[in-house]
Design a protein around this motif. Structure first.
Motif, PDB file in Angstrom:
ATOM      1  N   VAL A 262       0.837  -1.204   0.000  1.00  0.00           N
ATOM      2  CA  VAL A 262       0.000   0.000   0.000  1.00  0.00           C
ATOM      3  C   VAL A 262       0.872   1.255   0.000  1.00  0.00           C
ATOM      4  CG1 VAL A 262      -1.640   1.343   1.383  1.00  0.00           C
ATOM      5  CG2 VAL A 262      -2.001  -1.101   1.039  1.00  0.00           C
ATOM      6  N   MET A 263       1.902   1.281   0.846  1.00  0.00           N
ATOM      7  CA  MET A 263       2.793   2.448   0.888  1.00  0.00           C
ATOM      8  C   MET A 263       3.476   2.653  -0.457  1.00  0.00           C
ATOM      9  SD  MET A 263       4.455   2.214   4.770  1.00  0.00           S
ATOM     10  CE  MET A 263       6.055   2.279   4.113  1.00  0.00           C
ATOM     11  N   GLY A 264       3.984   1.596  -1.040  1.00  0.00           N
ATOM     12  CA  GLY A 264       4.634   1.696  -2.349  1.00  0.00           C
ATOM     13  C   GLY A 264       3.665   2.106  -3.430  1.00  0.00           C
ATOM     14  N   GLY A 265       2.460   1.521  -3.410  1.00  0.00           N
ATOM     15  CA  GLY A 265       1.461   1.851  -4.421  1.00  0.00           C
ATOM     16  C   GLY A 265       1.006   3.296  -4.358  1.00  0.00           C
ATOM     17  N   VAL A 266       0.766   3.787  -3.149  1.00  0.00           N
ATOM     18  CA  VAL A 266       0.306   5.179  -3.001  1.00  0.00           C
ATOM     19  C   VAL A 266       1.402   6.154  -3.418  1.00  0.00           C
ATOM     20  CG1 VAL A 266      -0.380   6.934  -1.297  1.00  0.00           C
ATOM     21  CG2 VAL A 266      -1.436   4.680  -1.269  1.00  0.00           C
ATOM     22  N   THR A 267       2.617   5.944  -2.949  1.00  0.00           N
ATOM     23  CA  THR A 267       3.704   6.853  -3.334  1.00  0.00           C
ATOM     24  C   THR A 267       3.993   6.740  -4.830  1.00  0.00           C
ATOM     25  OG1 THR A 267       5.371   5.213  -2.690  1.00  0.00           O
ATOM     26  CG2 THR A 267       4.800   6.908  -1.064  1.00  0.00           C
ATOM     27  N   GLY A 268       3.924   5.554  -5.390  1.00  0.00           N
ATOM     28  CA  GLY A 268       4.128   5.377  -6.826  1.00  0.00           C
ATOM     29  C   GLY A 268       3.050   6.053  -7.645  1.00  0.00           C
ATOM     30  N   TRP A 269       1.780   5.931  -7.185  1.00  0.00           N
ATOM     31  CA  TRP A 269       0.696   6.585  -7.920  1.00  0.00           C
ATOM     32  C   TRP A 269       0.876   8.100  -7.905  1.00  0.00           C
ATOM     33  CZ3 TRP A 269      -3.048  10.196  -7.000  1.00  0.00           C
ATOM     34  CH2 TRP A 269      -4.015  10.330  -7.992  1.00  0.00           C
ATOM     35  N   CYS A 270       1.225   8.655  -6.746  1.00  0.00           N
ATOM     36  CA  CYS A 270       1.444  10.109  -6.652  1.00  0.00           C
ATOM     37  C   CYS A 270       2.579  10.541  -7.573  1.00  0.00           C
ATOM     38  CB  CYS A 270       1.759  10.509  -5.212  1.00  0.00           C
ATOM     39  SG  CYS A 270       0.375  10.348  -4.083  1.00  0.00           S
ATOM     40  N   ALA A 271       3.675   9.796  -7.560  1.00  0.00           N
ATOM     41  CA  ALA A 271       4.809  10.144  -8.415  1.00  0.00           C
ATOM     42  C   ALA A 271       4.437  10.025  -9.894  1.00  0.00           C
ATOM     43  CB  ALA A 271       6.001   9.239  -8.100  1.00  0.00           C
ATOM     44  N   GLY A 272       3.726   8.971 -10.271  1.00  0.00           N
ATOM     45  CA  GLY A 272       3.319   8.786 -11.658  1.00  0.00           C
ATOM     46  C   GLY A 272       2.355   9.852 -12.123  1.00  0.00           C
ATOM     47  N   PHE A 273       1.400  10.214 -11.261  1.00  0.00           N
ATOM     48  CA  PHE A 273       0.420  11.244 -11.605  1.00  0.00           C
ATOM     49  C   PHE A 273       1.115  12.590 -11.815  1.00  0.00           C
ATOM     50  CE2 PHE A 273      -2.861  14.373 -10.533  1.00  0.00           C
ATOM     51  CZ  PHE A 273      -3.870  13.968 -11.395  1.00  0.00           C
ATOM     52  N   LEU A 274       2.018  12.949 -10.895  1.00  0.00           N
ATOM     53  CA  LEU A 274       2.760  14.206 -11.045  1.00  0.00           C
ATOM     54  C   LEU A 274       3.655  14.178 -12.275  1.00  0.00           C
ATOM     55  CD1 LEU A 274       3.714  15.028  -7.355  1.00  0.00           C
ATOM     56  CD2 LEU A 274       2.095  16.233  -8.813  1.00  0.00           C
TER      57      LEU A 274
ATOM     58  N   GLY B  90       5.318  -2.407  -5.331  1.00  0.00           N
ATOM     59  CA  GLY B  90       4.143  -1.571  -5.143  1.00  0.00           C
ATOM     60  C   GLY B  90       4.333  -0.195  -5.755  1.00  0.00           C
ATOM     61  N   PHE B  91       5.537   0.356  -5.612  1.00  0.00           N
ATOM     62  CA  PHE B  91       5.818   1.672  -6.187  1.00  0.00           C
ATOM     63  C   PHE B  91       5.729   1.635  -7.706  1.00  0.00           C
ATOM     64  CE2 PHE B  91       8.558   4.893  -8.011  1.00  0.00           C
ATOM     65  CZ  PHE B  91       8.174   6.033  -7.318  1.00  0.00           C
ATOM     66  N   VAL B  92       6.324   0.626  -8.323  1.00  0.00           N
ATOM     67  CA  VAL B  92       6.286   0.525  -9.786  1.00  0.00           C
ATOM     68  C   VAL B  92       4.850   0.375 -10.278  1.00  0.00           C
ATOM     69  CG1 VAL B  92       6.961  -0.920 -11.755  1.00  0.00           C
ATOM     70  CG2 VAL B  92       8.639  -0.333 -10.016  1.00  0.00           C
ATOM     71  N   GLY B  93       4.073  -0.486  -9.633  1.00  0.00           N
ATOM     72  CA  GLY B  93       2.671  -0.655 -10.023  1.00  0.00           C
ATOM     73  C   GLY B  93       1.892   0.630  -9.855  1.00  0.00           C
ATOM     74  N   GLY B  94       2.081   1.323  -8.720  1.00  0.00           N
ATOM     75  CA  GLY B  94       1.409   2.592  -8.484  1.00  0.00           C
ATOM     76  C   GLY B  94       1.832   3.662  -9.469  1.00  0.00           C
ATOM     77  N   PHE B  95       3.125   3.681  -9.816  1.00  0.00           N
ATOM     78  CA  PHE B  95       3.634   4.645 -10.783  1.00  0.00           C
ATOM     79  C   PHE B  95       2.969   4.467 -12.138  1.00  0.00           C
ATOM     80  CE2 PHE B  95       6.708   6.221 -13.897  1.00  0.00           C
ATOM     81  CZ  PHE B  95       7.002   7.480 -13.370  1.00  0.00           C
ATOM     82  N   LEU B  96       2.861   3.216 -12.572  1.00  0.00           N
ATOM     83  CA  LEU B  96       2.219   2.942 -13.862  1.00  0.00           C
ATOM     84  C   LEU B  96       0.737   3.308 -13.823  1.00  0.00           C
ATOM     85  CD1 LEU B  96       3.964  -0.421 -14.789  1.00  0.00           C
ATOM     86  CD2 LEU B  96       4.419   1.846 -15.713  1.00  0.00           C
ATOM     87  N   LEU B  97       0.063   3.038 -12.700  1.00  0.00           N
ATOM     88  CA  LEU B  97      -1.339   3.451 -12.568  1.00  0.00           C
ATOM     89  C   LEU B  97      -1.475   4.971 -12.566  1.00  0.00           C
ATOM     90  CD1 LEU B  97      -2.710   0.900  -9.949  1.00  0.00           C
ATOM     91  CD2 LEU B  97      -3.320   1.072 -12.353  1.00  0.00           C
TER      92      LEU B  97
END
Length: 155
Positions: free
Chosen positions: A55-67, A144-151
């Motif tokens: 969850v931590m990796g996914g959330v931070t990855g999603w924020c980074a990917g969105f930005l 999780g970060f990579v998956g979140g980043f791609l999302l």
């Protein structure tokens, strides 16, 4: 009361001027630095459950990917719009472009970039090795970060 301006300072060229930062002294003075970044901090696996890490990796990855997506679109729009306006101004006769000078400046910039890249290669290799080691030690949160980043890029 008259004030004197100091004499102008002469600066070296940017080619060979580097500032060396020594973090060892800083780490000795600030104990929290060692707890967070030192060898005793340990990998994330020892601190949090797998679900929390994902969850931590996914959330931070999603924020980074969105930005990254938003900033990338903005930069592409600015560069493309500027190039379009320059072409329109050139075609209309408002701007005359000296293409030989542009080519000379681009070649000069290429040489400087190659020169600096060769100097920076050992530092880049060191950063890559450290990042690889971090990913190996924290594979769950990294995944999780990579998956979140791609999302984040897709949203």
């Amino acid at each position: 009361m008259a004030t004197r301006n100091p004499p102008p300072q002469e600066y070296e060229s940017d080619d060979d001027s580097y500032e060396v930062l020594d973090l060892t002294e800083y780490a000795r003075r600030h104990h929290w630095w060692n707890r967070v970044f030192g060898h005793s901090s340990g990998p994330m696996v020892e601190k949090y459950s797998v679900a929390t890490q994902i969850v931590m990796g996914g959330v931070t990855g999603w924020c980074a990917g969105f930005l990254f997506q938003k900033v990338g679109k903005l930069a592409a729009t600015a560069v493309g719009g500027g190039f379009l306006l320059l072409q329109i101004a050139s075609h209309s006769g408002y701007v005359q472009i000296d293409w030989k000078r542009v080519e000379k400046d681009v070649n000069k910039a290429k040489r400087q970039i190659k020169k600096r890249a060769n100097k920076a290669a050992p530092e880049i290799n060191n950063i890559i090795e450290e990042a690889t080691e971090f990913v190996k030690q924290n594979i769950v949160i990294s995944s999780g970060f990579v998956g979140g980043f791609l999302l984040g890029l897709a949203s």
